[in-house]
Design a protein around this motif. Sequence first.
Motif, PDB file in Angstrom:
ATOM      1  N   GLU A  17       0.924  -1.193  -0.016  1.00  0.00           N
ATOM      2  CA  GLU A  17       0.097   0.088   0.185  1.00  0.00           C
ATOM      3  C   GLU A  17       0.892   1.429  -0.059  1.00  0.00           C
ATOM      4  O   GLU A  17       0.655   2.276  -0.699  1.00  0.00           O
ATOM      5  N   GLU A  18       1.795   1.214   0.721  1.00  0.00           N
ATOM      6  CA  GLU A  18       2.752   2.423   0.946  1.00  0.00           C
ATOM      7  C   GLU A  18       3.398   2.813  -0.454  1.00  0.00           C
ATOM      8  O   GLU A  18       3.461   3.765  -1.055  1.00  0.00           O
ATOM      9  N   ASN A  19       3.732   1.481  -1.251  1.00  0.00           N
ATOM     10  CA  ASN A  19       4.427   1.827  -2.639  1.00  0.00           C
ATOM     11  C   ASN A  19       3.441   2.241  -3.518  1.00  0.00           C
ATOM     12  O   ASN A  19       3.830   3.222  -4.429  1.00  0.00           O
ATOM     13  N   ILE A  20       2.169   1.780  -3.405  1.00  0.00           N
ATOM     14  CA  ILE A  20       1.057   2.274  -4.400  1.00  0.00           C
ATOM     15  C   ILE A  20       0.764   3.768  -3.909  1.00  0.00           C
ATOM     16  O   ILE A  20       0.729   4.583  -4.879  1.00  0.00           O
ATOM     17  N   ARG A  21       0.670   4.221  -2.665  1.00  0.00           N
ATOM     18  CA  ARG A  21       0.657   5.582  -2.606  1.00  0.00           C
ATOM     19  C   ARG A  21       1.279   6.544  -2.947  1.00  0.00           C
ATOM     20  O   ARG A  21       1.168   7.834  -2.982  1.00  0.00           O
ATOM     21  N   LEU A  22       2.783   6.027  -3.102  1.00  0.00           N
ATOM     22  CA  LEU A  22       3.975   6.843  -3.535  1.00  0.00           C
ATOM     23  C   LEU A  22       3.545   7.426  -5.188  1.00  0.00           C
ATOM     24  O   LEU A  22       3.961   8.577  -5.214  1.00  0.00           O
ATOM     25  N   GLY A  23       2.832   6.895  -5.748  1.00  0.00           N
ATOM     26  CA  GLY A  23       2.425   7.088  -7.168  1.00  0.00           C
ATOM     27  C   GLY A  23       1.398   8.325  -7.010  1.00  0.00           C
ATOM     28  O   GLY A  23       1.404   9.343  -8.059  1.00  0.00           O
ATOM     29  N   ALA A  24       0.968   8.922  -5.928  1.00  0.00           N
ATOM     30  CA  ALA A  24       0.115   9.924  -5.787  1.00  0.00           C
ATOM     31  C   ALA A  24       0.597  10.976  -5.101  1.00  0.00           C
ATOM     32  O   ALA A  24      -0.021  11.892  -4.656  1.00  0.00           O
ATOM     33  N   TYR A  25       2.199  11.019  -5.268  1.00  0.00           N
ATOM     34  CA  TYR A  25       2.713  12.148  -4.624  1.00  0.00           C
ATOM     35  C   TYR A  25       2.360  13.686  -4.915  1.00  0.00           C
ATOM     36  O   TYR A  25       2.821  14.532  -4.451  1.00  0.00           O
TER      37      TYR A  25
ATOM     38  N   LEU B  46      -3.262  -7.255  -5.173  1.00  0.00           N
ATOM     39  CA  LEU B  46      -2.249  -6.160  -4.433  1.00  0.00           C
ATOM     40  C   LEU B  46      -3.189  -6.222  -3.126  1.00  0.00           C
ATOM     41  O   LEU B  46      -2.593  -5.669  -2.136  1.00  0.00           O
ATOM     42  N   ARG B  47      -4.668  -5.882  -3.102  1.00  0.00           N
ATOM     43  CA  ARG B  47      -5.336  -5.526  -1.861  1.00  0.00           C
ATOM     44  C   ARG B  47      -5.028  -6.601  -0.931  1.00  0.00           C
ATOM     45  O   ARG B  47      -4.873  -6.474   0.188  1.00  0.00           O
TER      46      ARG B  47
ATOM     47  N   ARG C 210      -2.358  -8.361  -0.500  1.00  0.00           N
ATOM     48  CA  ARG C 210      -1.056  -8.359   0.078  1.00  0.00           C
ATOM     49  C   ARG C 210      -0.681  -6.772   0.487  1.00  0.00           C
ATOM     50  O   ARG C 210       0.414  -6.396   0.756  1.00  0.00           O
ATOM     51  N   ALA C 211      -1.802  -6.033   0.694  1.00  0.00           N
ATOM     52  CA  ALA C 211      -1.646  -4.510   0.927  1.00  0.00           C
ATOM     53  C   ALA C 211      -0.748  -4.082   2.136  1.00  0.00           C
ATOM     54  O   ALA C 211       0.224  -3.341   2.050  1.00  0.00           O
ATOM     55  N   GLY C 212      -0.570  -5.242   3.237  1.00  0.00           N
ATOM     56  CA  GLY C 212       0.137  -4.779   4.049  1.00  0.00           C
ATOM     57  C   GLY C 212       1.815  -5.447   4.313  1.00  0.00           C
ATOM     58  O   GLY C 212       2.484  -5.155   5.139  1.00  0.00           O
ATOM     59  N   GLN C 213       1.661  -6.375   3.382  1.00  0.00           N
ATOM     60  CA  GLN C 213       2.973  -7.143   3.067  1.00  0.00           C
ATOM     61  C   GLN C 213       4.087  -6.362   2.630  1.00  0.00           C
ATOM     62  O   GLN C 213       3.872  -5.378   1.635  1.00  0.00           O
TER      63      GLN C 213
ATOM     64  N   ALA D 188       0.376  -0.265 -10.787  1.00  0.00           N
ATOM     65  CA  ALA D 188      -0.638   0.252 -10.009  1.00  0.00           C
ATOM     66  C   ALA D 188      -0.168   1.579  -9.344  1.00  0.00           C
ATOM     67  O   ALA D 188      -0.972   2.723  -9.226  1.00  0.00           O
ATOM     68  N   ARG D 189       0.912   1.843  -9.205  1.00  0.00           N
ATOM     69  CA  ARG D 189       1.554   2.936  -8.486  1.00  0.00           C
ATOM     70  C   ARG D 189       1.609   4.140  -9.624  1.00  0.00           C
ATOM     71  O   ARG D 189       1.485   5.232  -9.468  1.00  0.00           O
TER      72      ARG D 189
END
Length: 247
Positions: A102-110, A132-133, A135-138, A154-155
């Motif tokens: 999830e943190e990786n995906i969020r980076l794409g919305a910087y 990915l959902r 495994r969101a916390g992995q 996704a990112r």
Amino acid sequence: MIETHAKPVLIVDDLRVAYGSVAALHGVSLEVHAGETVALIGANGAGKSTTLRAISGLLKARSGTIVWQGRPIHNLAPDRIVAAGVAHCPEERHVWPHMTVEENIRLGAYLCRSREEIRRRLALAFERFPRLRERAGQFAGTLSGGEQQMLAIARALMSEPALLMLDEPSLGLSPRIADEVFEVVRAINAHGVTVLLVEQNIHNALSIASRAYVIETGRITAARPSAELRGDPALLRAYLGGAPAAA
Ligand code: ATP
């Protein structure tokens, strides 16, 4: 060039790029129309990644122009180019192994300031990539190669691009997983995102792109409808210097 339903959104004209004193692109010109998937194919070292890096502003053009939606972008910083609607999913994927999925995906919305909007985009990403959902916390480093590629896509989509540039999305993946990735790319395109695809797997590239440009040692040597290239392995071999026509 074949007739397409829309006018070009991306026009690259006579692009020259060098690494230090070594020229890599000797005047690349190509056009991508709104809603198309266009492939850029060529042998190792031909200049495919360099072309994408120049479009996304990671490399500066020595000369030539890159016009996106009617606006020159070749002098813009990479974040401005992302803000203008162009996302680049690089060959190396650049997944942060010790951050969660999830943190990786969020980076794409910087570039996005609104938490609510980020939440909306994240929900969309998880809808599109259910694995990915799960495994969101992995940690991202624990994902398989195919899942990491999905994560990188996704990112990139978190900036809600109008143009998605993908560099070798099938690299290192089994044929079955590569097919899954290409299905995802097809679906993204069907949702209206224009795609510029760099691929060594010519068979797959030509199966999802309507048109393809062939690049050889920094020069575009052919621009053909994919169907035409697919139907002529000898022509492909001639353009690609013996690279396999299918994988
Ligand atoms: P590949 O599929 O192997 O990645 P490519 O078609 O994407 O090939 P590029 O990576 O764009 O090719 O490389 C084009 C040329 O630029 C090659 O001659 C390559 O050696 C050179 N090149 C690429 N990256 C660098 C770099 N960081 N420094 C110096 N030269 C580079």
